[in-house]
Structure formats: C-alpha cells, structure tokens
Motif scaffolding. Sequence first.
Motif, mmCIF file in Angstrom:
data_model
loop_
_atom_site.group_PDB
_atom_site.id
_atom_site.type_symbol
_atom_site.label_atom_id
_atom_site.label_comp_id
_atom_site.label_asym_id
_atom_site.label_seq_id
_atom_site.Cartn_x
_atom_site.Cartn_y
_atom_site.Cartn_z
ATOM 1 N N ASP A 168 9.390 10.243 -19.441
ATOM 2 C CA ASP A 168 8.318 11.239 -19.540
ATOM 3 C C ASP A 168 8.264 12.140 -18.307
ATOM 4 O OD1 ASP A 168 7.134 9.713 -17.568
ATOM 5 O OD2 ASP A 168 5.387 9.140 -18.757
ATOM 6 N N GLY A 169 9.141 11.872 -17.326
ATOM 7 C CA GLY A 169 9.218 12.709 -16.135
ATOM 8 C C GLY A 169 8.257 12.323 -15.033
ATOM 9 N N ILE A 170 7.489 11.249 -15.233
ATOM 10 C CA ILE A 170 6.515 10.814 -14.225
ATOM 11 C C ILE A 170 6.659 9.321 -14.021
ATOM 12 C CG2 ILE A 170 4.073 10.692 -13.616
ATOM 13 C CD1 ILE A 170 3.621 13.026 -15.583
ATOM 14 N N ASP A 171 7.068 8.915 -12.819
ATOM 15 C CA ASP A 171 7.240 7.498 -12.506
ATOM 16 C C ASP A 171 5.920 6.935 -12.008
ATOM 17 O OD1 ASP A 171 8.394 5.040 -12.116
ATOM 18 O OD2 ASP A 171 9.328 5.552 -10.203
ATOM 19 N N GLY A 172 5.149 6.380 -12.912
ATOM 20 C CA GLY A 172 3.833 5.887 -12.537
ATOM 21 C C GLY A 172 2.867 7.042 -12.373
ATOM 22 N N SER A 173 2.335 7.203 -11.167
ATOM 23 C CA SER A 173 1.374 8.281 -10.915
ATOM 24 C C SER A 173 1.918 9.320 -9.940
ATOM 25 C CB SER A 173 0.075 7.685 -10.350
ATOM 26 O OG SER A 173 0.329 7.005 -9.133
ATOM 27 N N GLU A 174 3.202 9.226 -9.612
ATOM 28 C CA GLU A 174 3.781 10.151 -8.642
ATOM 29 C C GLU A 174 4.316 11.404 -9.340
ATOM 30 O OE1 GLU A 174 3.335 9.812 -5.610
ATOM 31 O OE2 GLU A 174 2.879 7.697 -5.322
ATOM 32 N N ASP A 175 4.893 12.323 -8.551
ATOM 33 C CA ASP A 175 5.377 13.575 -9.118
ATOM 34 C C ASP A 175 6.858 13.539 -9.462
ATOM 35 O OD1 ASP A 175 6.485 13.501 -6.592
ATOM 36 O OD2 ASP A 175 5.629 15.402 -5.904
ATOM 37 N N ASN A 176 7.477 12.371 -9.307
ATOM 38 C CA ASN A 176 8.905 12.247 -9.602
ATOM 39 C C ASN A 176 9.105 11.451 -10.880
ATOM 40 O OD1 ASN A 176 8.008 9.807 -8.312
ATOM 41 N ND2 ASN A 176 10.158 9.198 -8.146
ATOM 42 N N ALA A 177 10.265 11.679 -11.503
ATOM 43 C CA ALA A 177 10.633 10.874 -12.672
ATOM 44 C C ALA A 177 11.252 9.560 -12.244
ATOM 45 C CB ALA A 177 11.618 11.656 -13.549
ATOM 46 N N GLY A 178 11.905 9.561 -11.092
ATOM 47 C CA GLY A 178 12.584 8.376 -10.581
ATOM 48 C C GLY A 178 13.407 8.751 -9.368
ATOM 49 N N ALA A 179 14.601 8.162 -9.253
ATOM 50 C CA ALA A 179 15.436 8.420 -8.081
ATOM 51 C C ALA A 179 16.879 8.057 -8.393
ATOM 52 C CB ALA A 179 14.929 7.623 -6.868
ATOM 53 N N ILE A 180 17.759 8.388 -7.455
ATOM 54 C CA ILE A 180 19.164 8.003 -7.562
ATOM 55 C C ILE A 180 19.555 7.167 -6.350
ATOM 56 C CG2 ILE A 180 19.838 9.993 -8.951
ATOM 57 C CD1 ILE A 180 20.961 11.272 -6.396
ATOM 58 N N TYR A 181 20.543 6.305 -6.558
ATOM 59 C CA TYR A 181 21.096 5.471 -5.480
ATOM 60 C C TYR A 181 22.586 5.754 -5.375
ATOM 61 C CZ TYR A 181 23.387 1.482 -3.337
ATOM 62 O OH TYR A 181 24.213 0.698 -2.559
ATOM 63 N N GLN A 182 23.071 5.831 -4.141
ATOM 64 C CA GLN A 182 24.489 6.034 -3.875
ATOM 65 C C GLN A 182 24.953 5.014 -2.834
ATOM 66 O OE1 GLN A 182 25.288 10.539 -3.589
ATOM 67 N NE2 GLN A 182 23.092 10.355 -3.142
ATOM 68 N N PRO A 183 26.268 4.744 -2.761
ATOM 69 C CA PRO A 183 26.736 3.749 -1.788
ATOM 70 C C PRO A 183 26.310 4.052 -0.355
ATOM 71 C CG PRO A 183 28.476 4.284 -3.346
ATOM 72 C CD PRO A 183 27.366 5.244 -3.616
ATOM 73 N N GLN A 184 26.166 5.334 -0.022
ATOM 74 C CA GLN A 184 25.786 5.702 1.347
ATOM 75 C C GLN A 184 24.283 5.684 1.576
ATOM 76 O OE1 GLN A 184 27.251 7.628 -0.929
ATOM 77 N NE2 GLN A 184 26.723 9.809 -0.721
ATOM 78 N N SER A 185 23.501 5.347 0.556
ATOM 79 C CA SER A 185 22.047 5.396 0.689
ATOM 80 C C SER A 185 21.534 4.490 1.793
ATOM 81 C CB SER A 185 21.383 5.012 -0.637
ATOM 82 O OG SER A 185 21.647 5.964 -1.638
ATOM 83 N N HIS A 235 0.822 -1.209 0.000
ATOM 84 C CA HIS A 235 0.000 0.000 0.000
ATOM 85 C C HIS A 235 0.860 1.264 0.000
ATOM 86 C CE1 HIS A 235 -3.486 -2.531 0.831
ATOM 87 N NE2 HIS A 235 -2.752 -3.142 1.758
ATOM 88 N N GLY A 236 2.135 1.131 -0.394
ATOM 89 C CA GLY A 236 3.025 2.276 -0.371
ATOM 90 C C GLY A 236 2.909 3.133 -1.610
ATOM 91 N N ARG A 237 3.747 4.165 -1.670
ATOM 92 C CA ARG A 237 3.844 5.028 -2.847
ATOM 93 C C ARG A 237 5.010 4.512 -3.678
ATOM 94 N NH1 ARG A 237 3.872 11.229 -1.194
ATOM 95 N NH2 ARG A 237 3.501 11.425 -3.453
ATOM 96 N N GLY A 238 4.740 4.189 -4.915
ATOM 97 C CA GLY A 238 5.775 3.503 -5.690
ATOM 98 C C GLY A 238 6.081 4.137 -7.018
ATOM 99 N N GLY A 239 6.008 3.322 -8.052
ATOM 100 C CA GLY A 239 6.510 3.663 -9.377
ATOM 101 C C GLY A 239 7.528 2.615 -9.760
ATOM 102 N N ARG A 240 7.542 2.205 -11.028
ATOM 103 C CA ARG A 240 8.400 1.075 -11.383
ATOM 104 C C ARG A 240 9.888 1.409 -11.291
ATOM 105 N NH1 ARG A 240 5.641 2.391 -16.339
ATOM 106 N NH2 ARG A 240 7.011 3.364 -17.864
#
Length: 257
Positions: free
Chosen positions: A191-208, A160-165
């Motif tokens: 397209d700048g929209i990850d699923g139905s959220e307001d973000n295009a996606g995200a970044i991952y870093q070793p310290q994440s 039930h979280g907020r997602g996006g592929r």
Amino acid sequence: IKGGRLALACAPARVVTLMISDIPGDDPGVIASGPTLADPTTCAEALAVLKKYQIEIPAAILQHLESGDGESPKPGDPRLARNQHYVIATAQDALEAAAATALAAGLMPYILSDEMEGEARDIGLAHAALARQIARRGQPFSKPCVVISGGETTVTVRGHGRGGRNAEFLLSLATALDGYPDIHAIACDTDGIDGSEDNAGAIYQPQSMRKALELGLRPKAMLDNNDGYSFFDALGDLVVSGPTRTNVNDFRAMVIL
C-alpha cells in the motif's frame, strides 16, 4: 456495516462485491471485515473471548451482545441469496507478477508463500538463513535466483524508534547476513506505507552494514529499539513510493547472485 450489515442495509437490492485481499489466506469474509458477506461468527463467541481474557467492556455493549441484538446475518440468510462476490487481486497475484518479471530479467524465481505471518524479526532471521544456504550450498535452490514471499508480519514494540514491520524485517535480515556477499533484498508494504511512516519499506545491499558502521550506527541496538526506519534512512535506502491506492499485504524479495 461489518459482518454483512452493509449487505442487509442494501437489501433487497442485489449486491456484487469486488475485493482486493490484504488478508493471508484471502478469506472473503475477513477482507475489510466482510461488510457484504454473511458472517458465521456469533455474539456468544465474542462473549467467550471477553471472558477468557477478562476484558471489561461498557455495560451497554455487554447487554447488546448478551441480548443477541448484535448478531450479524449468517450463511444461508435469504436476504443475501442473490449477492455475489469476487476476489480480484491477492498477494499471490503480486508474487506471481514479480516472479514473471524476475524470469524475464534472467533470474529463476521461487515463491515461498503468500501468507507468511509472525514476528518480523523472526521472519528476517529465517530468510537470512535461507539466503546463506542458497549462497553457500546451492540448497534448496541454485543461484542466481530470487526468493519471493508475501503475507503480513507483526512487530512487538519494545523500543521507542521509528519502525514499520518491513523495516524491522529488513534490519533483522541485515544484522543476520552481516554483509554476506552477493545477497540483496527488498521489503515493502504494497500500500506504499510501512506502518505509520512515509516509506513503503527499504532495500538491503551487501555493503549496507559497512556503510552503517562508517556512519556510527549500531544495527543490533537499533533493531532492539524498533528503529529500522532510522537505520535505512541514514543509509539512503528507504523506498518511498507514496500511497499505491491498493493493498495486497507485504512484499519481500531476496536476490542471491
């Protein structure tokens, strides 16, 4: 208008179609469901799918399919003979542009595929395994490098979280890498929209992962809850570009240093 019916509505005018592909494989007849191209599929095939999966539909629609009134124009239809179509932008174009940018920055780029499909979390696990193999063994590519892929993953929603592929892919990657050093990644929908959220996606870093634990986040539980958006939002690592007004599917890149 789908399946060539827009072209029929335009006949006898000549129709020239310029297409931007968001379809793995770039089949022109599938892009936007092919409103201006002949359609080889049939009502009989649609009826077979309905029968196979025992899908009940309204009587009027069933009659429409069984009567043949719903048939779309087929290849060779003379009414479409003068029409032309061109695919002017694809996922492969985007990947090649990213590869050229990486090369200019001194990183050797490798394009895996422009048509990756499947569960986002499974694709994330596969990418994580590849990144570790490169980092540890120098196989199949030598570091430093950037590994790029496109296509369109899917998410089977169980939580039930907020997602996006793309967030789901990246959270799966993050949990598998678990802070492995010198591996960075980005995953975004073009397209700048990850699923139905307001973000295009995200970044991952070793310290994440370390930052996540300090914030009291539980990455695996959040992945099970399809809550990738909340995870990267808490880290401040969402990519929010706004709508790009185009779409050539998902974009993923891993930098291995």
